[in-house]
Scaffold this motif. Structure first.
Motif, mmCIF file in Angstrom:
data_model
loop_
_atom_site.group_PDB
_atom_site.id
_atom_site.type_symbol
_atom_site.label_atom_id
_atom_site.label_comp_id
_atom_site.label_asym_id
_atom_site.label_seq_id
_atom_site.Cartn_x
_atom_site.Cartn_y
_atom_site.Cartn_z
ATOM 1 N N ILE A 116 6.183 5.003 -7.742
ATOM 2 C CA ILE A 116 6.713 4.351 -6.538
ATOM 3 C C ILE A 116 7.820 3.395 -6.968
ATOM 4 C CG2 ILE A 116 6.209 2.738 -4.649
ATOM 5 C CD1 ILE A 116 3.453 3.873 -4.451
ATOM 6 N N ASP A 117 8.954 3.508 -6.290
ATOM 7 C CA ASP A 117 10.065 2.599 -6.575
ATOM 8 C C ASP A 117 9.931 1.398 -5.633
ATOM 9 O OD1 ASP A 117 12.406 1.274 -6.851
ATOM 10 O OD2 ASP A 117 13.701 3.038 -6.677
ATOM 11 N N GLY A 118 9.636 0.231 -6.190
ATOM 12 C CA GLY A 118 9.393 -0.939 -5.339
ATOM 13 C C GLY A 118 10.641 -1.764 -5.068
ATOM 14 N N ASP A 119 11.810 -1.307 -5.532
ATOM 15 C CA ASP A 119 13.006 -2.168 -5.463
ATOM 16 C C ASP A 119 13.434 -2.524 -4.037
ATOM 17 O OD1 ASP A 119 13.039 -2.243 -8.121
ATOM 18 O OD2 ASP A 119 14.800 -0.962 -8.412
ATOM 19 N N ASN A 120 13.519 -1.500 -3.163
ATOM 20 C CA ASN A 120 13.923 -1.768 -1.764
ATOM 21 C C ASN A 120 12.981 -2.762 -1.119
ATOM 22 O OD1 ASN A 120 16.023 0.010 -1.650
ATOM 23 N ND2 ASN A 120 14.722 1.750 -1.041
ATOM 24 N N ALA A 162 -0.481 -1.576 -5.980
ATOM 25 C CA ALA A 162 -0.434 -1.538 -7.448
ATOM 26 C C ALA A 162 1.018 -1.615 -7.920
ATOM 27 C CB ALA A 162 -1.097 -0.259 -7.958
ATOM 28 N N ALA A 163 1.900 -0.850 -7.249
ATOM 29 C CA ALA A 163 3.297 -0.770 -7.707
ATOM 30 C C ALA A 163 4.015 -2.111 -7.596
ATOM 31 C CB ALA A 163 4.042 0.303 -6.910
ATOM 32 N N VAL A 224 -6.540 -3.313 -8.446
ATOM 33 C CA VAL A 224 -6.075 -3.854 -7.170
ATOM 34 C C VAL A 224 -7.265 -4.482 -6.451
ATOM 35 C CG1 VAL A 224 -5.086 -3.269 -4.907
ATOM 36 C CG2 VAL A 224 -4.297 -2.083 -6.967
ATOM 37 N N LYS A 225 -7.066 -5.692 -5.950
ATOM 38 C CA LYS A 225 -8.128 -6.327 -5.172
ATOM 39 C C LYS A 225 -8.156 -5.637 -3.806
ATOM 40 C CE LYS A 225 -9.763 -10.870 -3.827
ATOM 41 N NZ LYS A 225 -9.334 -12.244 -3.525
ATOM 42 N N LEU A 226 -9.251 -4.972 -3.512
ATOM 43 C CA LEU A 226 -9.310 -4.105 -2.329
ATOM 44 C C LEU A 226 -10.410 -4.568 -1.374
ATOM 45 C CD1 LEU A 226 -8.380 -1.406 -1.011
ATOM 46 C CD2 LEU A 226 -10.038 -0.225 -2.443
ATOM 47 N N ARG A 227 -10.022 -4.700 -0.097
ATOM 48 C CA ARG A 227 -10.972 -5.193 0.892
ATOM 49 C C ARG A 227 -10.873 -4.334 2.151
ATOM 50 N NH1 ARG A 227 -13.366 -10.243 1.182
ATOM 51 N NH2 ARG A 227 -12.062 -11.206 -0.392
ATOM 52 N N VAL A 228 -12.000 -4.047 2.789
ATOM 53 C CA VAL A 228 -12.014 -3.289 4.051
ATOM 54 C C VAL A 228 -12.393 -4.250 5.174
ATOM 55 C CG1 VAL A 228 -13.100 -1.393 5.323
ATOM 56 C CG2 VAL A 228 -12.696 -1.162 2.867
#
Ligand code: ADP
Ligand code: ASP
Ligand code: MG
Length: 409
Positions: A116-120, A162-163, A224-228
């Motif tokens: 995944i490109d996170g730049d934008n 994550a990215a 990744v801290k993941l919550r539902v």
């Protein structure tokens, strides 16, 4: 100030009013100074509608074109949420998977995210905008649109988190967390404050669709801290998916019960009992991309044996056809099938330190006269295949037998 990814599922963006509500919730976090990336599903029912539409035109559509069609639902919701945010004075920008550049492999309808490109996204966040990304979709190396499999927006959310190294990924849905079992089937189900990744992986792979399994894999791999959480409640901590089991707490033996209705069983009777037979039966099935789940080979007698396995129900006809060819080839007597099977699984890390869990499960089901057609176990789960008509009964009685109905504190 935190960097937060929030994913909203189909019901949470199911109509314009709900989209406006999501905008309000996002605005609240934005006002607290958090950087917000929002991942959306299509409106509830939309992906099913698009699949049905495709099937009306072609019984067996090209997977590439199917992805072109079924990825469109998410493009609608991201645009609408950005409009709703702008209406309340918040700068927002939408991105399709391709625009972010969520790079996937080319396995149409079940693609895997490669990069995944996170730049934008980072650029927009730094400029104070909320970024809204279409879930469920990506592009392959040459720019084809791909989708990530049903429920794939969860995976977009976690992979994006994550990215861009988000502080937390929050999955907003129509229940307020992960329950001991599907609360729509067992009203006595209890919300869990925490569940370990290991358990959540098993629950997801065994049929609890509250999180797509790949999203849990990603979260575990990239920490990744993941919550539902519920998108319909103002307050609430939801369920946190944790790396470690809580050592201070007495572990329950079973944390949850998962189930899947979509199973089918195939039995090949009178197979010559000799080396290589499992491969000769299952090799062609695997070559046709049909996943095989539970497998049993009976003890042989008179030089022959019976061989049974389960497949996903949508693959049943395909698997039966393949086996007709195999039958003559290996000289099997008969092939029988049952397309109305279901699988019930009990899951819990506490099983490791408690003997007798399997026998309690089997006794509970026996007392209801439920026949176990197949059994499979791992360190933290036991699954049984049963006739689909007993599924809800089985889940309810197991839920009670393992004390999941009762409050723990
Ligand atoms: P979304 O559209 O938000 O992605 P899903 O329908 O994919 O929502 O997932 C949420 C649903 O998962 C719930 O409505 C519930 O019926 C179902 N579900 C199955 N097992 C569980 C469980 N153990 N805990 C919570 N929900 C569950
Ligand atoms: N809209 C897609 C689906 O229905 C993806 C998702 O909702 O997560 O499967
Ligand atoms: Mg979902």
């Amino acid at each position: 100030m935190a960097l937060i990814v929030q994913k909203y599922g189909g019901t949470s963006v199911g109509n314009p009013e709900r989209i406006k509500n999501v905008a309000k919730r996002v605005a609240k976090f934005h006002a607290q100074g958090h950087k917000m990336v929002i991942v959306l599903s299509a409106m509830s029912g939309e992906t099913n509608r698009l699949i049905a539409l495709a099937k009306e035109v072609s019984a067996n559509p090209s997977p590439r074109e199917l992805d072109v069609v079924i990825s469109t639902g998410e493009q609608v919701t991201i645009g609408l949420l950005c409009m709703a945010l702008e209406e309340i004075g918040i700068k927002a920008r939408s991105y399709t998977g391709g625009q972010v550049r969520i790079l996937t492999d080319s396995s149409f309808t079940k693609a895997r995210i490669l990069d995944i490109d996170g730049d934008n996204i980072r650029c927009d966040l730094d400029a104070g905008a909320v970024v809204v990304v279409a879930g469920f979709q990506g592009v392959d190396e040459v720019g084809n649109i791909t989708t990530l499999g049903r429920g794939g927006s969860d995976t977009t959310g976690v992979a994006l988190a994550a990215a861009i190294q988000a502080d937390e990924c929050q999955i907003y849905t129509d229940v307020d967390g992960v329950y001991t079992t599907d609360p729509r089937v067992v009203p006595e189900a209890r919300k869990l404050d925490t569940i370990t990744f290991e358990e959540m992986l098993e629950m997801a792979s065994l049929g609890s669709k509250v999180l797509q399994i790949r999203s849990v894999e990603f979260a575990g791999k990239y920490k990744v801290k993941l919550r539902v959480l519920s998108s319909f409640q103002e307050e609430g901590e939801g369920t946190l998916i944790t790396v470690e089991e809580d050592k201070n707490m007495e572990q329950p033996i079973i944390s949850g019960i998962a189930f899947n209705r979509d199973e089918a069983k195939i039995t090949v009777l009178g197979v010559p009992d000799k080396p290589g037979i499992a491969y000769q039966i299952l090799g062609p099935v695997a070559d046709a991309n049909v996943d095989v789940d539970m497998i049993i080979q009976n003890v042989g007698h008179d030089g022959t044996t019976d061989f049974s396995f389960t497949v996903n129900r949508p693959d049943y006809d395909k698997a039966m056809k393949i086996l007709e060819g195999v039958q003559t080839h290996i000289g099997a007597r008969e092939i029988k099938g049952d397309r109305t099977m279901a699988k019930v699984s009990i899951v819990g890390v506490g099983m490791r330190s408690h003997p007798g869990v399997a026998s309690r499960m089997f006794r509970t089901l026996a007392e209801e006269g439920i026949n176990l057609q197949m059994i499979s176990t791992s360190e933290i789960k036991i699954s049984v295949a049963i006739d689909e008509k007993y599924l809800e009964l089985a889940v309810r009685v197991l839920h009670r037998a393992f004390g999941l109905d009762q409050a723990t504190s």
